[in-house]
Write a protein that holds these residues in place. Structure first.
Motif, mmCIF file in Angstrom:
data_model
loop_
_atom_site.group_PDB
_atom_site.id
_atom_site.type_symbol
_atom_site.label_atom_id
_atom_site.label_comp_id
_atom_site.label_asym_id
_atom_site.label_seq_id
_atom_site.Cartn_x
_atom_site.Cartn_y
_atom_site.Cartn_z
ATOM 1 N N VAL A 171 12.573 0.293 13.933
ATOM 2 C CA VAL A 171 12.715 1.402 14.877
ATOM 3 C C VAL A 171 11.429 1.597 15.669
ATOM 4 C CG1 VAL A 171 14.061 2.451 13.017
ATOM 5 C CG2 VAL A 171 12.022 3.617 13.856
ATOM 6 N N LEU A 172 10.283 1.389 15.021
ATOM 7 C CA LEU A 172 9.020 1.503 15.762
ATOM 8 C C LEU A 172 8.961 0.471 16.884
ATOM 9 C CD1 LEU A 172 6.464 2.141 12.879
ATOM 10 C CD2 LEU A 172 7.158 3.726 14.670
ATOM 11 N N LYS A 173 9.463 -0.714 16.567
ATOM 12 C CA LYS A 173 9.455 -1.785 17.564
ATOM 13 C C LYS A 173 10.410 -1.452 18.710
ATOM 14 C CE LYS A 173 10.169 -6.775 18.019
ATOM 15 N NZ LYS A 173 10.694 -7.983 17.317
ATOM 16 N N ASP A 174 11.607 -0.982 18.349
ATOM 17 C CA ASP A 174 12.578 -0.598 19.376
ATOM 18 C C ASP A 174 12.006 0.487 20.275
ATOM 19 O OD1 ASP A 174 14.321 -2.411 18.368
ATOM 20 O OD2 ASP A 174 15.648 -0.974 17.387
ATOM 21 N N ALA A 175 11.180 1.340 19.677
ATOM 22 C CA ALA A 175 10.576 2.432 20.444
ATOM 23 C C ALA A 175 9.368 1.942 21.239
ATOM 24 C CB ALA A 175 10.163 3.566 19.507
ATOM 25 N N GLY A 176 9.013 0.681 21.051
ATOM 26 C CA GLY A 176 7.889 0.114 21.789
ATOM 27 C C GLY A 176 6.526 0.533 21.267
ATOM 28 N N LEU A 177 6.495 1.048 20.054
ATOM 29 C CA LEU A 177 5.225 1.551 19.516
ATOM 30 C C LEU A 177 4.445 0.487 18.754
ATOM 31 C CD1 LEU A 177 6.302 5.108 18.388
ATOM 32 C CD2 LEU A 177 4.855 4.470 20.313
ATOM 33 N N VAL A 178 5.140 -0.561 18.329
ATOM 34 C CA VAL A 178 4.435 -1.675 17.684
ATOM 35 C C VAL A 178 4.959 -2.985 18.251
ATOM 36 C CG1 VAL A 178 4.232 -0.343 15.550
ATOM 37 C CG2 VAL A 178 6.092 -1.984 15.807
ATOM 38 N N THR B 84 0.820 -1.219 0.000
ATOM 39 C CA THR B 84 0.000 0.000 0.000
ATOM 40 C C THR B 84 0.848 1.260 0.000
ATOM 41 O OG1 THR B 84 -0.087 0.227 2.392
ATOM 42 C CG2 THR B 84 -1.681 -1.261 1.386
ATOM 43 N N LEU B 85 2.152 1.087 0.147
ATOM 44 C CA LEU B 85 3.012 2.264 0.272
ATOM 45 C C LEU B 85 3.954 2.400 -0.915
ATOM 46 C CD1 LEU B 85 3.854 1.821 4.048
ATOM 47 C CD2 LEU B 85 2.412 3.609 3.055
ATOM 48 N N PRO B 86 4.442 3.602 -1.145
ATOM 49 C CA PRO B 86 5.300 3.854 -2.306
ATOM 50 C C PRO B 86 6.764 3.536 -2.051
ATOM 51 C CG PRO B 86 4.884 5.893 -1.177
ATOM 52 C CD PRO B 86 4.163 4.831 -0.402
ATOM 53 N N VAL B 87 7.018 2.604 -1.154
ATOM 54 C CA VAL B 87 8.412 2.232 -0.872
ATOM 55 C C VAL B 87 8.566 0.719 -0.876
ATOM 56 C CG1 VAL B 87 8.872 4.285 0.481
ATOM 57 C CG2 VAL B 87 8.073 2.205 1.613
ATOM 58 N N SER B 88 9.794 0.256 -0.927
ATOM 59 C CA SER B 88 10.075 -1.180 -1.008
ATOM 60 C C SER B 88 9.814 -1.881 0.322
ATOM 61 C CB SER B 88 11.524 -1.383 -1.416
ATOM 62 O OG SER B 88 12.371 -1.002 -0.365
ATOM 63 N N ARG B 89 9.732 -3.205 0.268
ATOM 64 C CA ARG B 89 9.481 -3.957 1.483
ATOM 65 C C ARG B 89 10.599 -3.812 2.517
ATOM 66 N NH1 ARG B 89 11.417 -7.945 3.309
ATOM 67 N NH2 ARG B 89 12.466 -8.533 1.404
ATOM 68 N N PRO B 90 11.870 -3.906 2.105
ATOM 69 C CA PRO B 90 12.933 -3.732 3.096
ATOM 70 C C PRO B 90 12.855 -2.384 3.810
ATOM 71 C CG PRO B 90 13.833 -4.725 1.145
ATOM 72 C CD PRO B 90 12.413 -4.354 0.810
ATOM 73 N N ALA B 91 12.482 -1.374 3.077
ATOM 74 C CA ALA B 91 12.345 -0.045 3.697
ATOM 75 C C ALA B 91 11.321 -0.112 4.820
ATOM 76 C CB ALA B 91 11.945 0.982 2.656
ATOM 77 N N VAL B 92 10.231 -0.773 4.548
ATOM 78 C CA VAL B 92 9.184 -0.924 5.565
ATOM 79 C C VAL B 92 9.728 -1.688 6.764
ATOM 80 C CG1 VAL B 92 6.953 -1.960 6.063
ATOM 81 C CG2 VAL B 92 7.320 -0.805 3.891
ATOM 82 N N SER B 93 10.444 -2.769 6.493
ATOM 83 C CA SER B 93 11.040 -3.552 7.574
ATOM 84 C C SER B 93 11.904 -2.675 8.472
ATOM 85 C CB SER B 93 11.905 -4.675 7.003
ATOM 86 O OG SER B 93 11.166 -5.878 6.884
ATOM 87 N N GLN B 94 12.683 -1.834 7.832
ATOM 88 C CA GLN B 94 13.589 -0.970 8.596
ATOM 89 C C GLN B 94 12.817 -0.007 9.488
ATOM 90 O OE1 GLN B 94 16.084 0.603 5.489
ATOM 91 N NE2 GLN B 94 16.870 -1.441 5.016
ATOM 92 N N HIS B 95 11.752 0.548 8.955
ATOM 93 C CA HIS B 95 10.914 1.439 9.770
ATOM 94 C C HIS B 95 10.276 0.685 10.929
ATOM 95 C CE1 HIS B 95 10.812 5.366 7.768
ATOM 96 N NE2 HIS B 95 11.122 4.695 6.694
ATOM 97 N N LEU B 96 9.806 -0.501 10.616
ATOM 98 C CA LEU B 96 9.158 -1.301 11.661
ATOM 99 C C LEU B 96 10.133 -1.611 12.790
ATOM 100 C CD1 LEU B 96 6.966 -3.677 9.488
ATOM 101 C CD2 LEU B 96 6.176 -1.911 11.069
#
Lengths: 103, 103
Positions: free
Chosen positions: A34-41, A20-32
């Motif tokens: 940091v979100l996980k490290d931040a405890g947000l997901v 659904t997003l205009p970026v590649s899957r690895p990019a999404v993984s990378q964002h996820l």
DNA sequence: TTTATCCGTAAGCTATAGCTTACGGATAGT
DNA sequence: ACTATCCGTAAGCTATAGCTTACGGATAAA
């Protein structure tokens, strides 16, 4: 942020998110990550997939943080409204010269 | 952010702000400009000085924005808790190839 | 056991956020 | 009028956030 927004519509696997997003899957993984490290997901394995969902506890924490921030800012304005003889004297000559260096 | 925090302790002139921060005065000016464009601070001339203060209206707006954000995120979690037969079928073969280009 | 799917991670590239230096305009004091 | 102070803006530089491609490991299906 966009990733987080998407996740807020319901739990999703990485490749769905990326679809659904205009970026590649690895990019999404990378964002996820940091979100996980931040405890947000949080995530859970589901076959070969890894399903991510928002983490209410993390959100609550961040929200509280922001709430203190707003309170502080608004309170500061309150105080500044009182006449408060702002009698700042002119100081003795300092032009732009920096004092802290930064290679 | 750090600049905004400082301003939250009371109205200040640019050179004062810069004095308490590890960056040059022009850098502070540049930040103040975007904060002002965003409606988060307001300024007033005071002799040769320009005094900046936080703008409650702008803050309230941003705060509201965030509040909707939290609400959405938490609500999404609520929904996802209901068993909800997540019956995502396997799809028909798509590997990493990107579909949107980005020069 | 072979093949398709789904994922995370590393390496490398690029756009840009945010800094500094340099300059000129405006006000206040002398 | 001259000088000090305070400011905004432009130009140029640099660190880095965030992307892509490339790879390998894990599961599921056949």
């Amino acid at each position: 942020m966009a990733i987080f927004q998407k996740l807020a519509t319901g739990p999703m696997a990485v490749h769905e998110l990326a679809g659904t997003l205009p970026v590649s899957r690895p990019a999404v993984s990378q964002h996820l990550r940091v979100l996980k490290d931040a405890g947000l997901v949080s995530d859970s394995k589901r076959g070969t997939r890894r399903v991510y969902r928002v983490n209410p506890a993390g959100i609550a924490l961040l929200r509280a943080h922001f709430d203190r921030f707003w309170a502080q800012a608004l309170n500061a304005f309150e105080v500044s409204v009182e006449p408060h003889t702002t009698d700042t004297k002119r100081e003795k000559y300092v032009t732009d010269r920096r004092r802290s260096s930064r290679k």
